[in-house]
Write a protein that holds these residues in place. Structure first.
Motif, PDB file in Angstrom:
ATOM      1  N   LYS A 148     -12.680 -33.857 -21.006  1.00  0.00           N
ATOM      2  CA  LYS A 148     -13.490 -33.880 -19.775  1.00  0.00           C
ATOM      3  C   LYS A 148     -14.881 -34.445 -20.030  1.00  0.00           C
ATOM      4  CE  LYS A 148     -10.965 -30.075 -17.618  1.00  0.00           C
ATOM      5  NZ  LYS A 148     -11.041 -28.735 -16.951  1.00  0.00           N
ATOM      6  N   ILE A 149     -14.891 -35.513 -20.819  1.00  0.00           N
ATOM      7  CA  ILE A 149     -16.130 -36.251 -21.060  1.00  0.00           C
ATOM      8  C   ILE A 149     -15.829 -37.743 -20.897  1.00  0.00           C
ATOM      9  CG2 ILE A 149     -17.143 -34.533 -22.617  1.00  0.00           C
ATOM     10  CD1 ILE A 149     -16.163 -36.170 -24.982  1.00  0.00           C
ATOM     11  N   SER A 150     -16.868 -38.548 -20.846  1.00  0.00           N
ATOM     12  CA  SER A 150     -16.661 -39.984 -20.683  1.00  0.00           C
ATOM     13  C   SER A 150     -16.102 -40.588 -21.974  1.00  0.00           C
ATOM     14  CB  SER A 150     -17.967 -40.688 -20.320  1.00  0.00           C
ATOM     15  OG  SER A 150     -18.841 -40.728 -21.437  1.00  0.00           O
ATOM     16  N   LEU A 151     -15.472 -41.743 -21.842  1.00  0.00           N
ATOM     17  CA  LEU A 151     -14.922 -42.431 -23.006  1.00  0.00           C
ATOM     18  C   LEU A 151     -16.023 -42.793 -23.993  1.00  0.00           C
ATOM     19  CD1 LEU A 151     -12.623 -43.798 -24.541  1.00  0.00           C
ATOM     20  CD2 LEU A 151     -12.860 -45.782 -23.007  1.00  0.00           C
ATOM     21  N   PHE A 152     -17.162 -43.262 -23.479  1.00  0.00           N
ATOM     22  CA  PHE A 152     -18.275 -43.631 -24.353  1.00  0.00           C
ATOM     23  C   PHE A 152     -18.777 -42.411 -25.136  1.00  0.00           C
ATOM     24  CE2 PHE A 152     -22.864 -44.190 -25.093  1.00  0.00           C
ATOM     25  CZ  PHE A 152     -22.842 -45.337 -25.867  1.00  0.00           C
ATOM     26  N   THR A 153     -18.915 -41.278 -24.441  1.00  0.00           N
ATOM     27  CA  THR A 153     -19.381 -40.062 -25.103  1.00  0.00           C
ATOM     28  C   THR A 153     -18.398 -39.617 -26.180  1.00  0.00           C
ATOM     29  OG1 THR A 153     -20.574 -39.332 -23.135  1.00  0.00           O
ATOM     30  CG2 THR A 153     -20.031 -37.647 -24.763  1.00  0.00           C
ATOM     31  N   LEU A 154     -17.119 -39.705 -25.898  1.00  0.00           N
ATOM     32  CA  LEU A 154     -16.102 -39.332 -26.893  1.00  0.00           C
ATOM     33  C   LEU A 154     -16.225 -40.199 -28.138  1.00  0.00           C
ATOM     34  CD1 LEU A 154     -13.334 -37.676 -27.402  1.00  0.00           C
ATOM     35  CD2 LEU A 154     -12.286 -39.896 -26.920  1.00  0.00           C
ATOM     36  N   ILE A 155     -16.342 -41.492 -27.938  1.00  0.00           N
ATOM     37  CA  ILE A 155     -16.432 -42.411 -29.081  1.00  0.00           C
ATOM     38  C   ILE A 155     -17.694 -42.132 -29.882  1.00  0.00           C
ATOM     39  CG2 ILE A 155     -16.654 -44.829 -29.771  1.00  0.00           C
ATOM     40  CD1 ILE A 155     -14.941 -45.551 -27.306  1.00  0.00           C
ATOM     41  N   GLN A 156     -18.802 -41.934 -29.185  1.00  0.00           N
ATOM     42  CA  GLN A 156     -20.069 -41.660 -29.860  1.00  0.00           C
ATOM     43  C   GLN A 156     -20.057 -40.312 -30.580  1.00  0.00           C
ATOM     44  OE1 GLN A 156     -21.572 -44.592 -30.177  1.00  0.00           O
ATOM     45  NE2 GLN A 156     -23.555 -43.970 -29.360  1.00  0.00           N
ATOM     46  N   SER A 157     -19.188 -39.387 -30.136  1.00  0.00           N
ATOM     47  CA  SER A 157     -19.104 -38.062 -30.769  1.00  0.00           C
ATOM     48  C   SER A 157     -18.387 -38.104 -32.105  1.00  0.00           C
ATOM     49  CB  SER A 157     -18.389 -37.084 -29.830  1.00  0.00           C
ATOM     50  OG  SER A 157     -19.115 -36.927 -28.627  1.00  0.00           O
TER      51      SER A 157
END
Length: 266
Positions: free
Chosen positions: A144-153
């Protein structure tokens, strides 16, 4: 050019000028398009030599791509010309993809995220594995997060929600590399004049390289040149223009149905 190709000429037997009496329509049948182009160039030179004003001579063609060879011949023969009209490049899928990509960079710059990331990473000219993108998007949905946020995580966050091990940290680095480039490209917008940044992003994003590899590269390059012409025109009016200003202007053009017509810069 063969504007009457595949048309039944018997359906239009009485073509007449609506302005005044003129010469009858002459149909020249030539073996190839190259022969047609040289015939047209020779005819233009002949008409000008006989006193016809160049602005009273027009050549009609179906698509911009068909005009490339003609323009090359006219250039070699020293015949001045202007390209008028053309298709609206804002309706071309390739142009729309590049503009959505610029939208994404602008959003990254102000930490605003939406579904554009997945769409842009799915474009054929973006150098990332499309299956990997789909898996990351599913994991982002579960988290339940954005794709960009997931990748950056990072990989550990991805692995937690992907729930299988077939994607390795090395595989995932491909996505991280692209996300990091987005951040870099967004930052460079503040450091370069916009015309310079626009040329930079055309090359660095891989879009220009993809265009040059396409069979229809001539038409695609005309679209790029036409868009760049608009960039220079906007920049002349707003000397400190940045990406956000350009995006706002393009959005306004879409909203009000304003066109950018494709034309060669000759």
């Amino acid at each position: 050019l063969p504007i009457f190709k595949n048309n039944a000429l018997t359906d239009v037997p009485h073509l007449q000028s609506t302005q005044q009496e003129g010469n009858q329509l002459v149909i020249a049948e030539l073996p190839t398009q190259t022969h047609e182009i040289f015939y047209i160039a020779d005819k233009i030179q002949s008409l000008v030599a006989q006193g016809t004003l160049p602005e009273n001579i027009a050549v009609l063609y179906h698509k911009n791509a068909e005009a490339i060879e003609l323009q090359q011949v006219l250039d070699k023969w020293g015949i001045a010309y202007e390209v008028d009209g053309g298709e609206d490049i804002l309706t071309a899928e390739s142009t729309q993809q590049f503009l959505r990509f610029l939208h994404l960079v602008a959003d990254i710059k102000i930490n605003r995220e939406d579904d554009t990331m997945y769409e842009v990473m799915s474009y054929v000219w973006i150098p990332v594995d499309k299956t990997l993108v789909m898996k990351a998007a599913r994991a982002a949905g579960r988290a339940k997060i954005s794709l960009f946020t997931l990748i950056q995580s990072g990989y550990e966050k991805f692995a937690k929600f992907h729930q299988t091990s077939e994607v390795t940290p090395i595989d995932f680095h491909e996505l991280e590399d692209f996300a990091n480039k987005l951040v870099l490209w967004a930052a460079e917008d503040a450091n370069k004049p916009f015309t310079e940044w626009f040329e930079y992003i055309l090359k660095e994003s891989g879009y220009l390289g993809w265009v040059l590899a396409q069979p229809s590269k001539a038409e695609l390059l005309i679209n790029i040149n036409s868009l760049y012409r608009e960039v220079k025109s906007m920049n002349a009016s707003l000397h400190r223009m940045k990406l956000a200003d350009f995006i706002s202007a393009i959005d306004t053009m879409y909203e009000h149905g304003i066109h950018i017509f494709a034309e060669d810069l000759n």
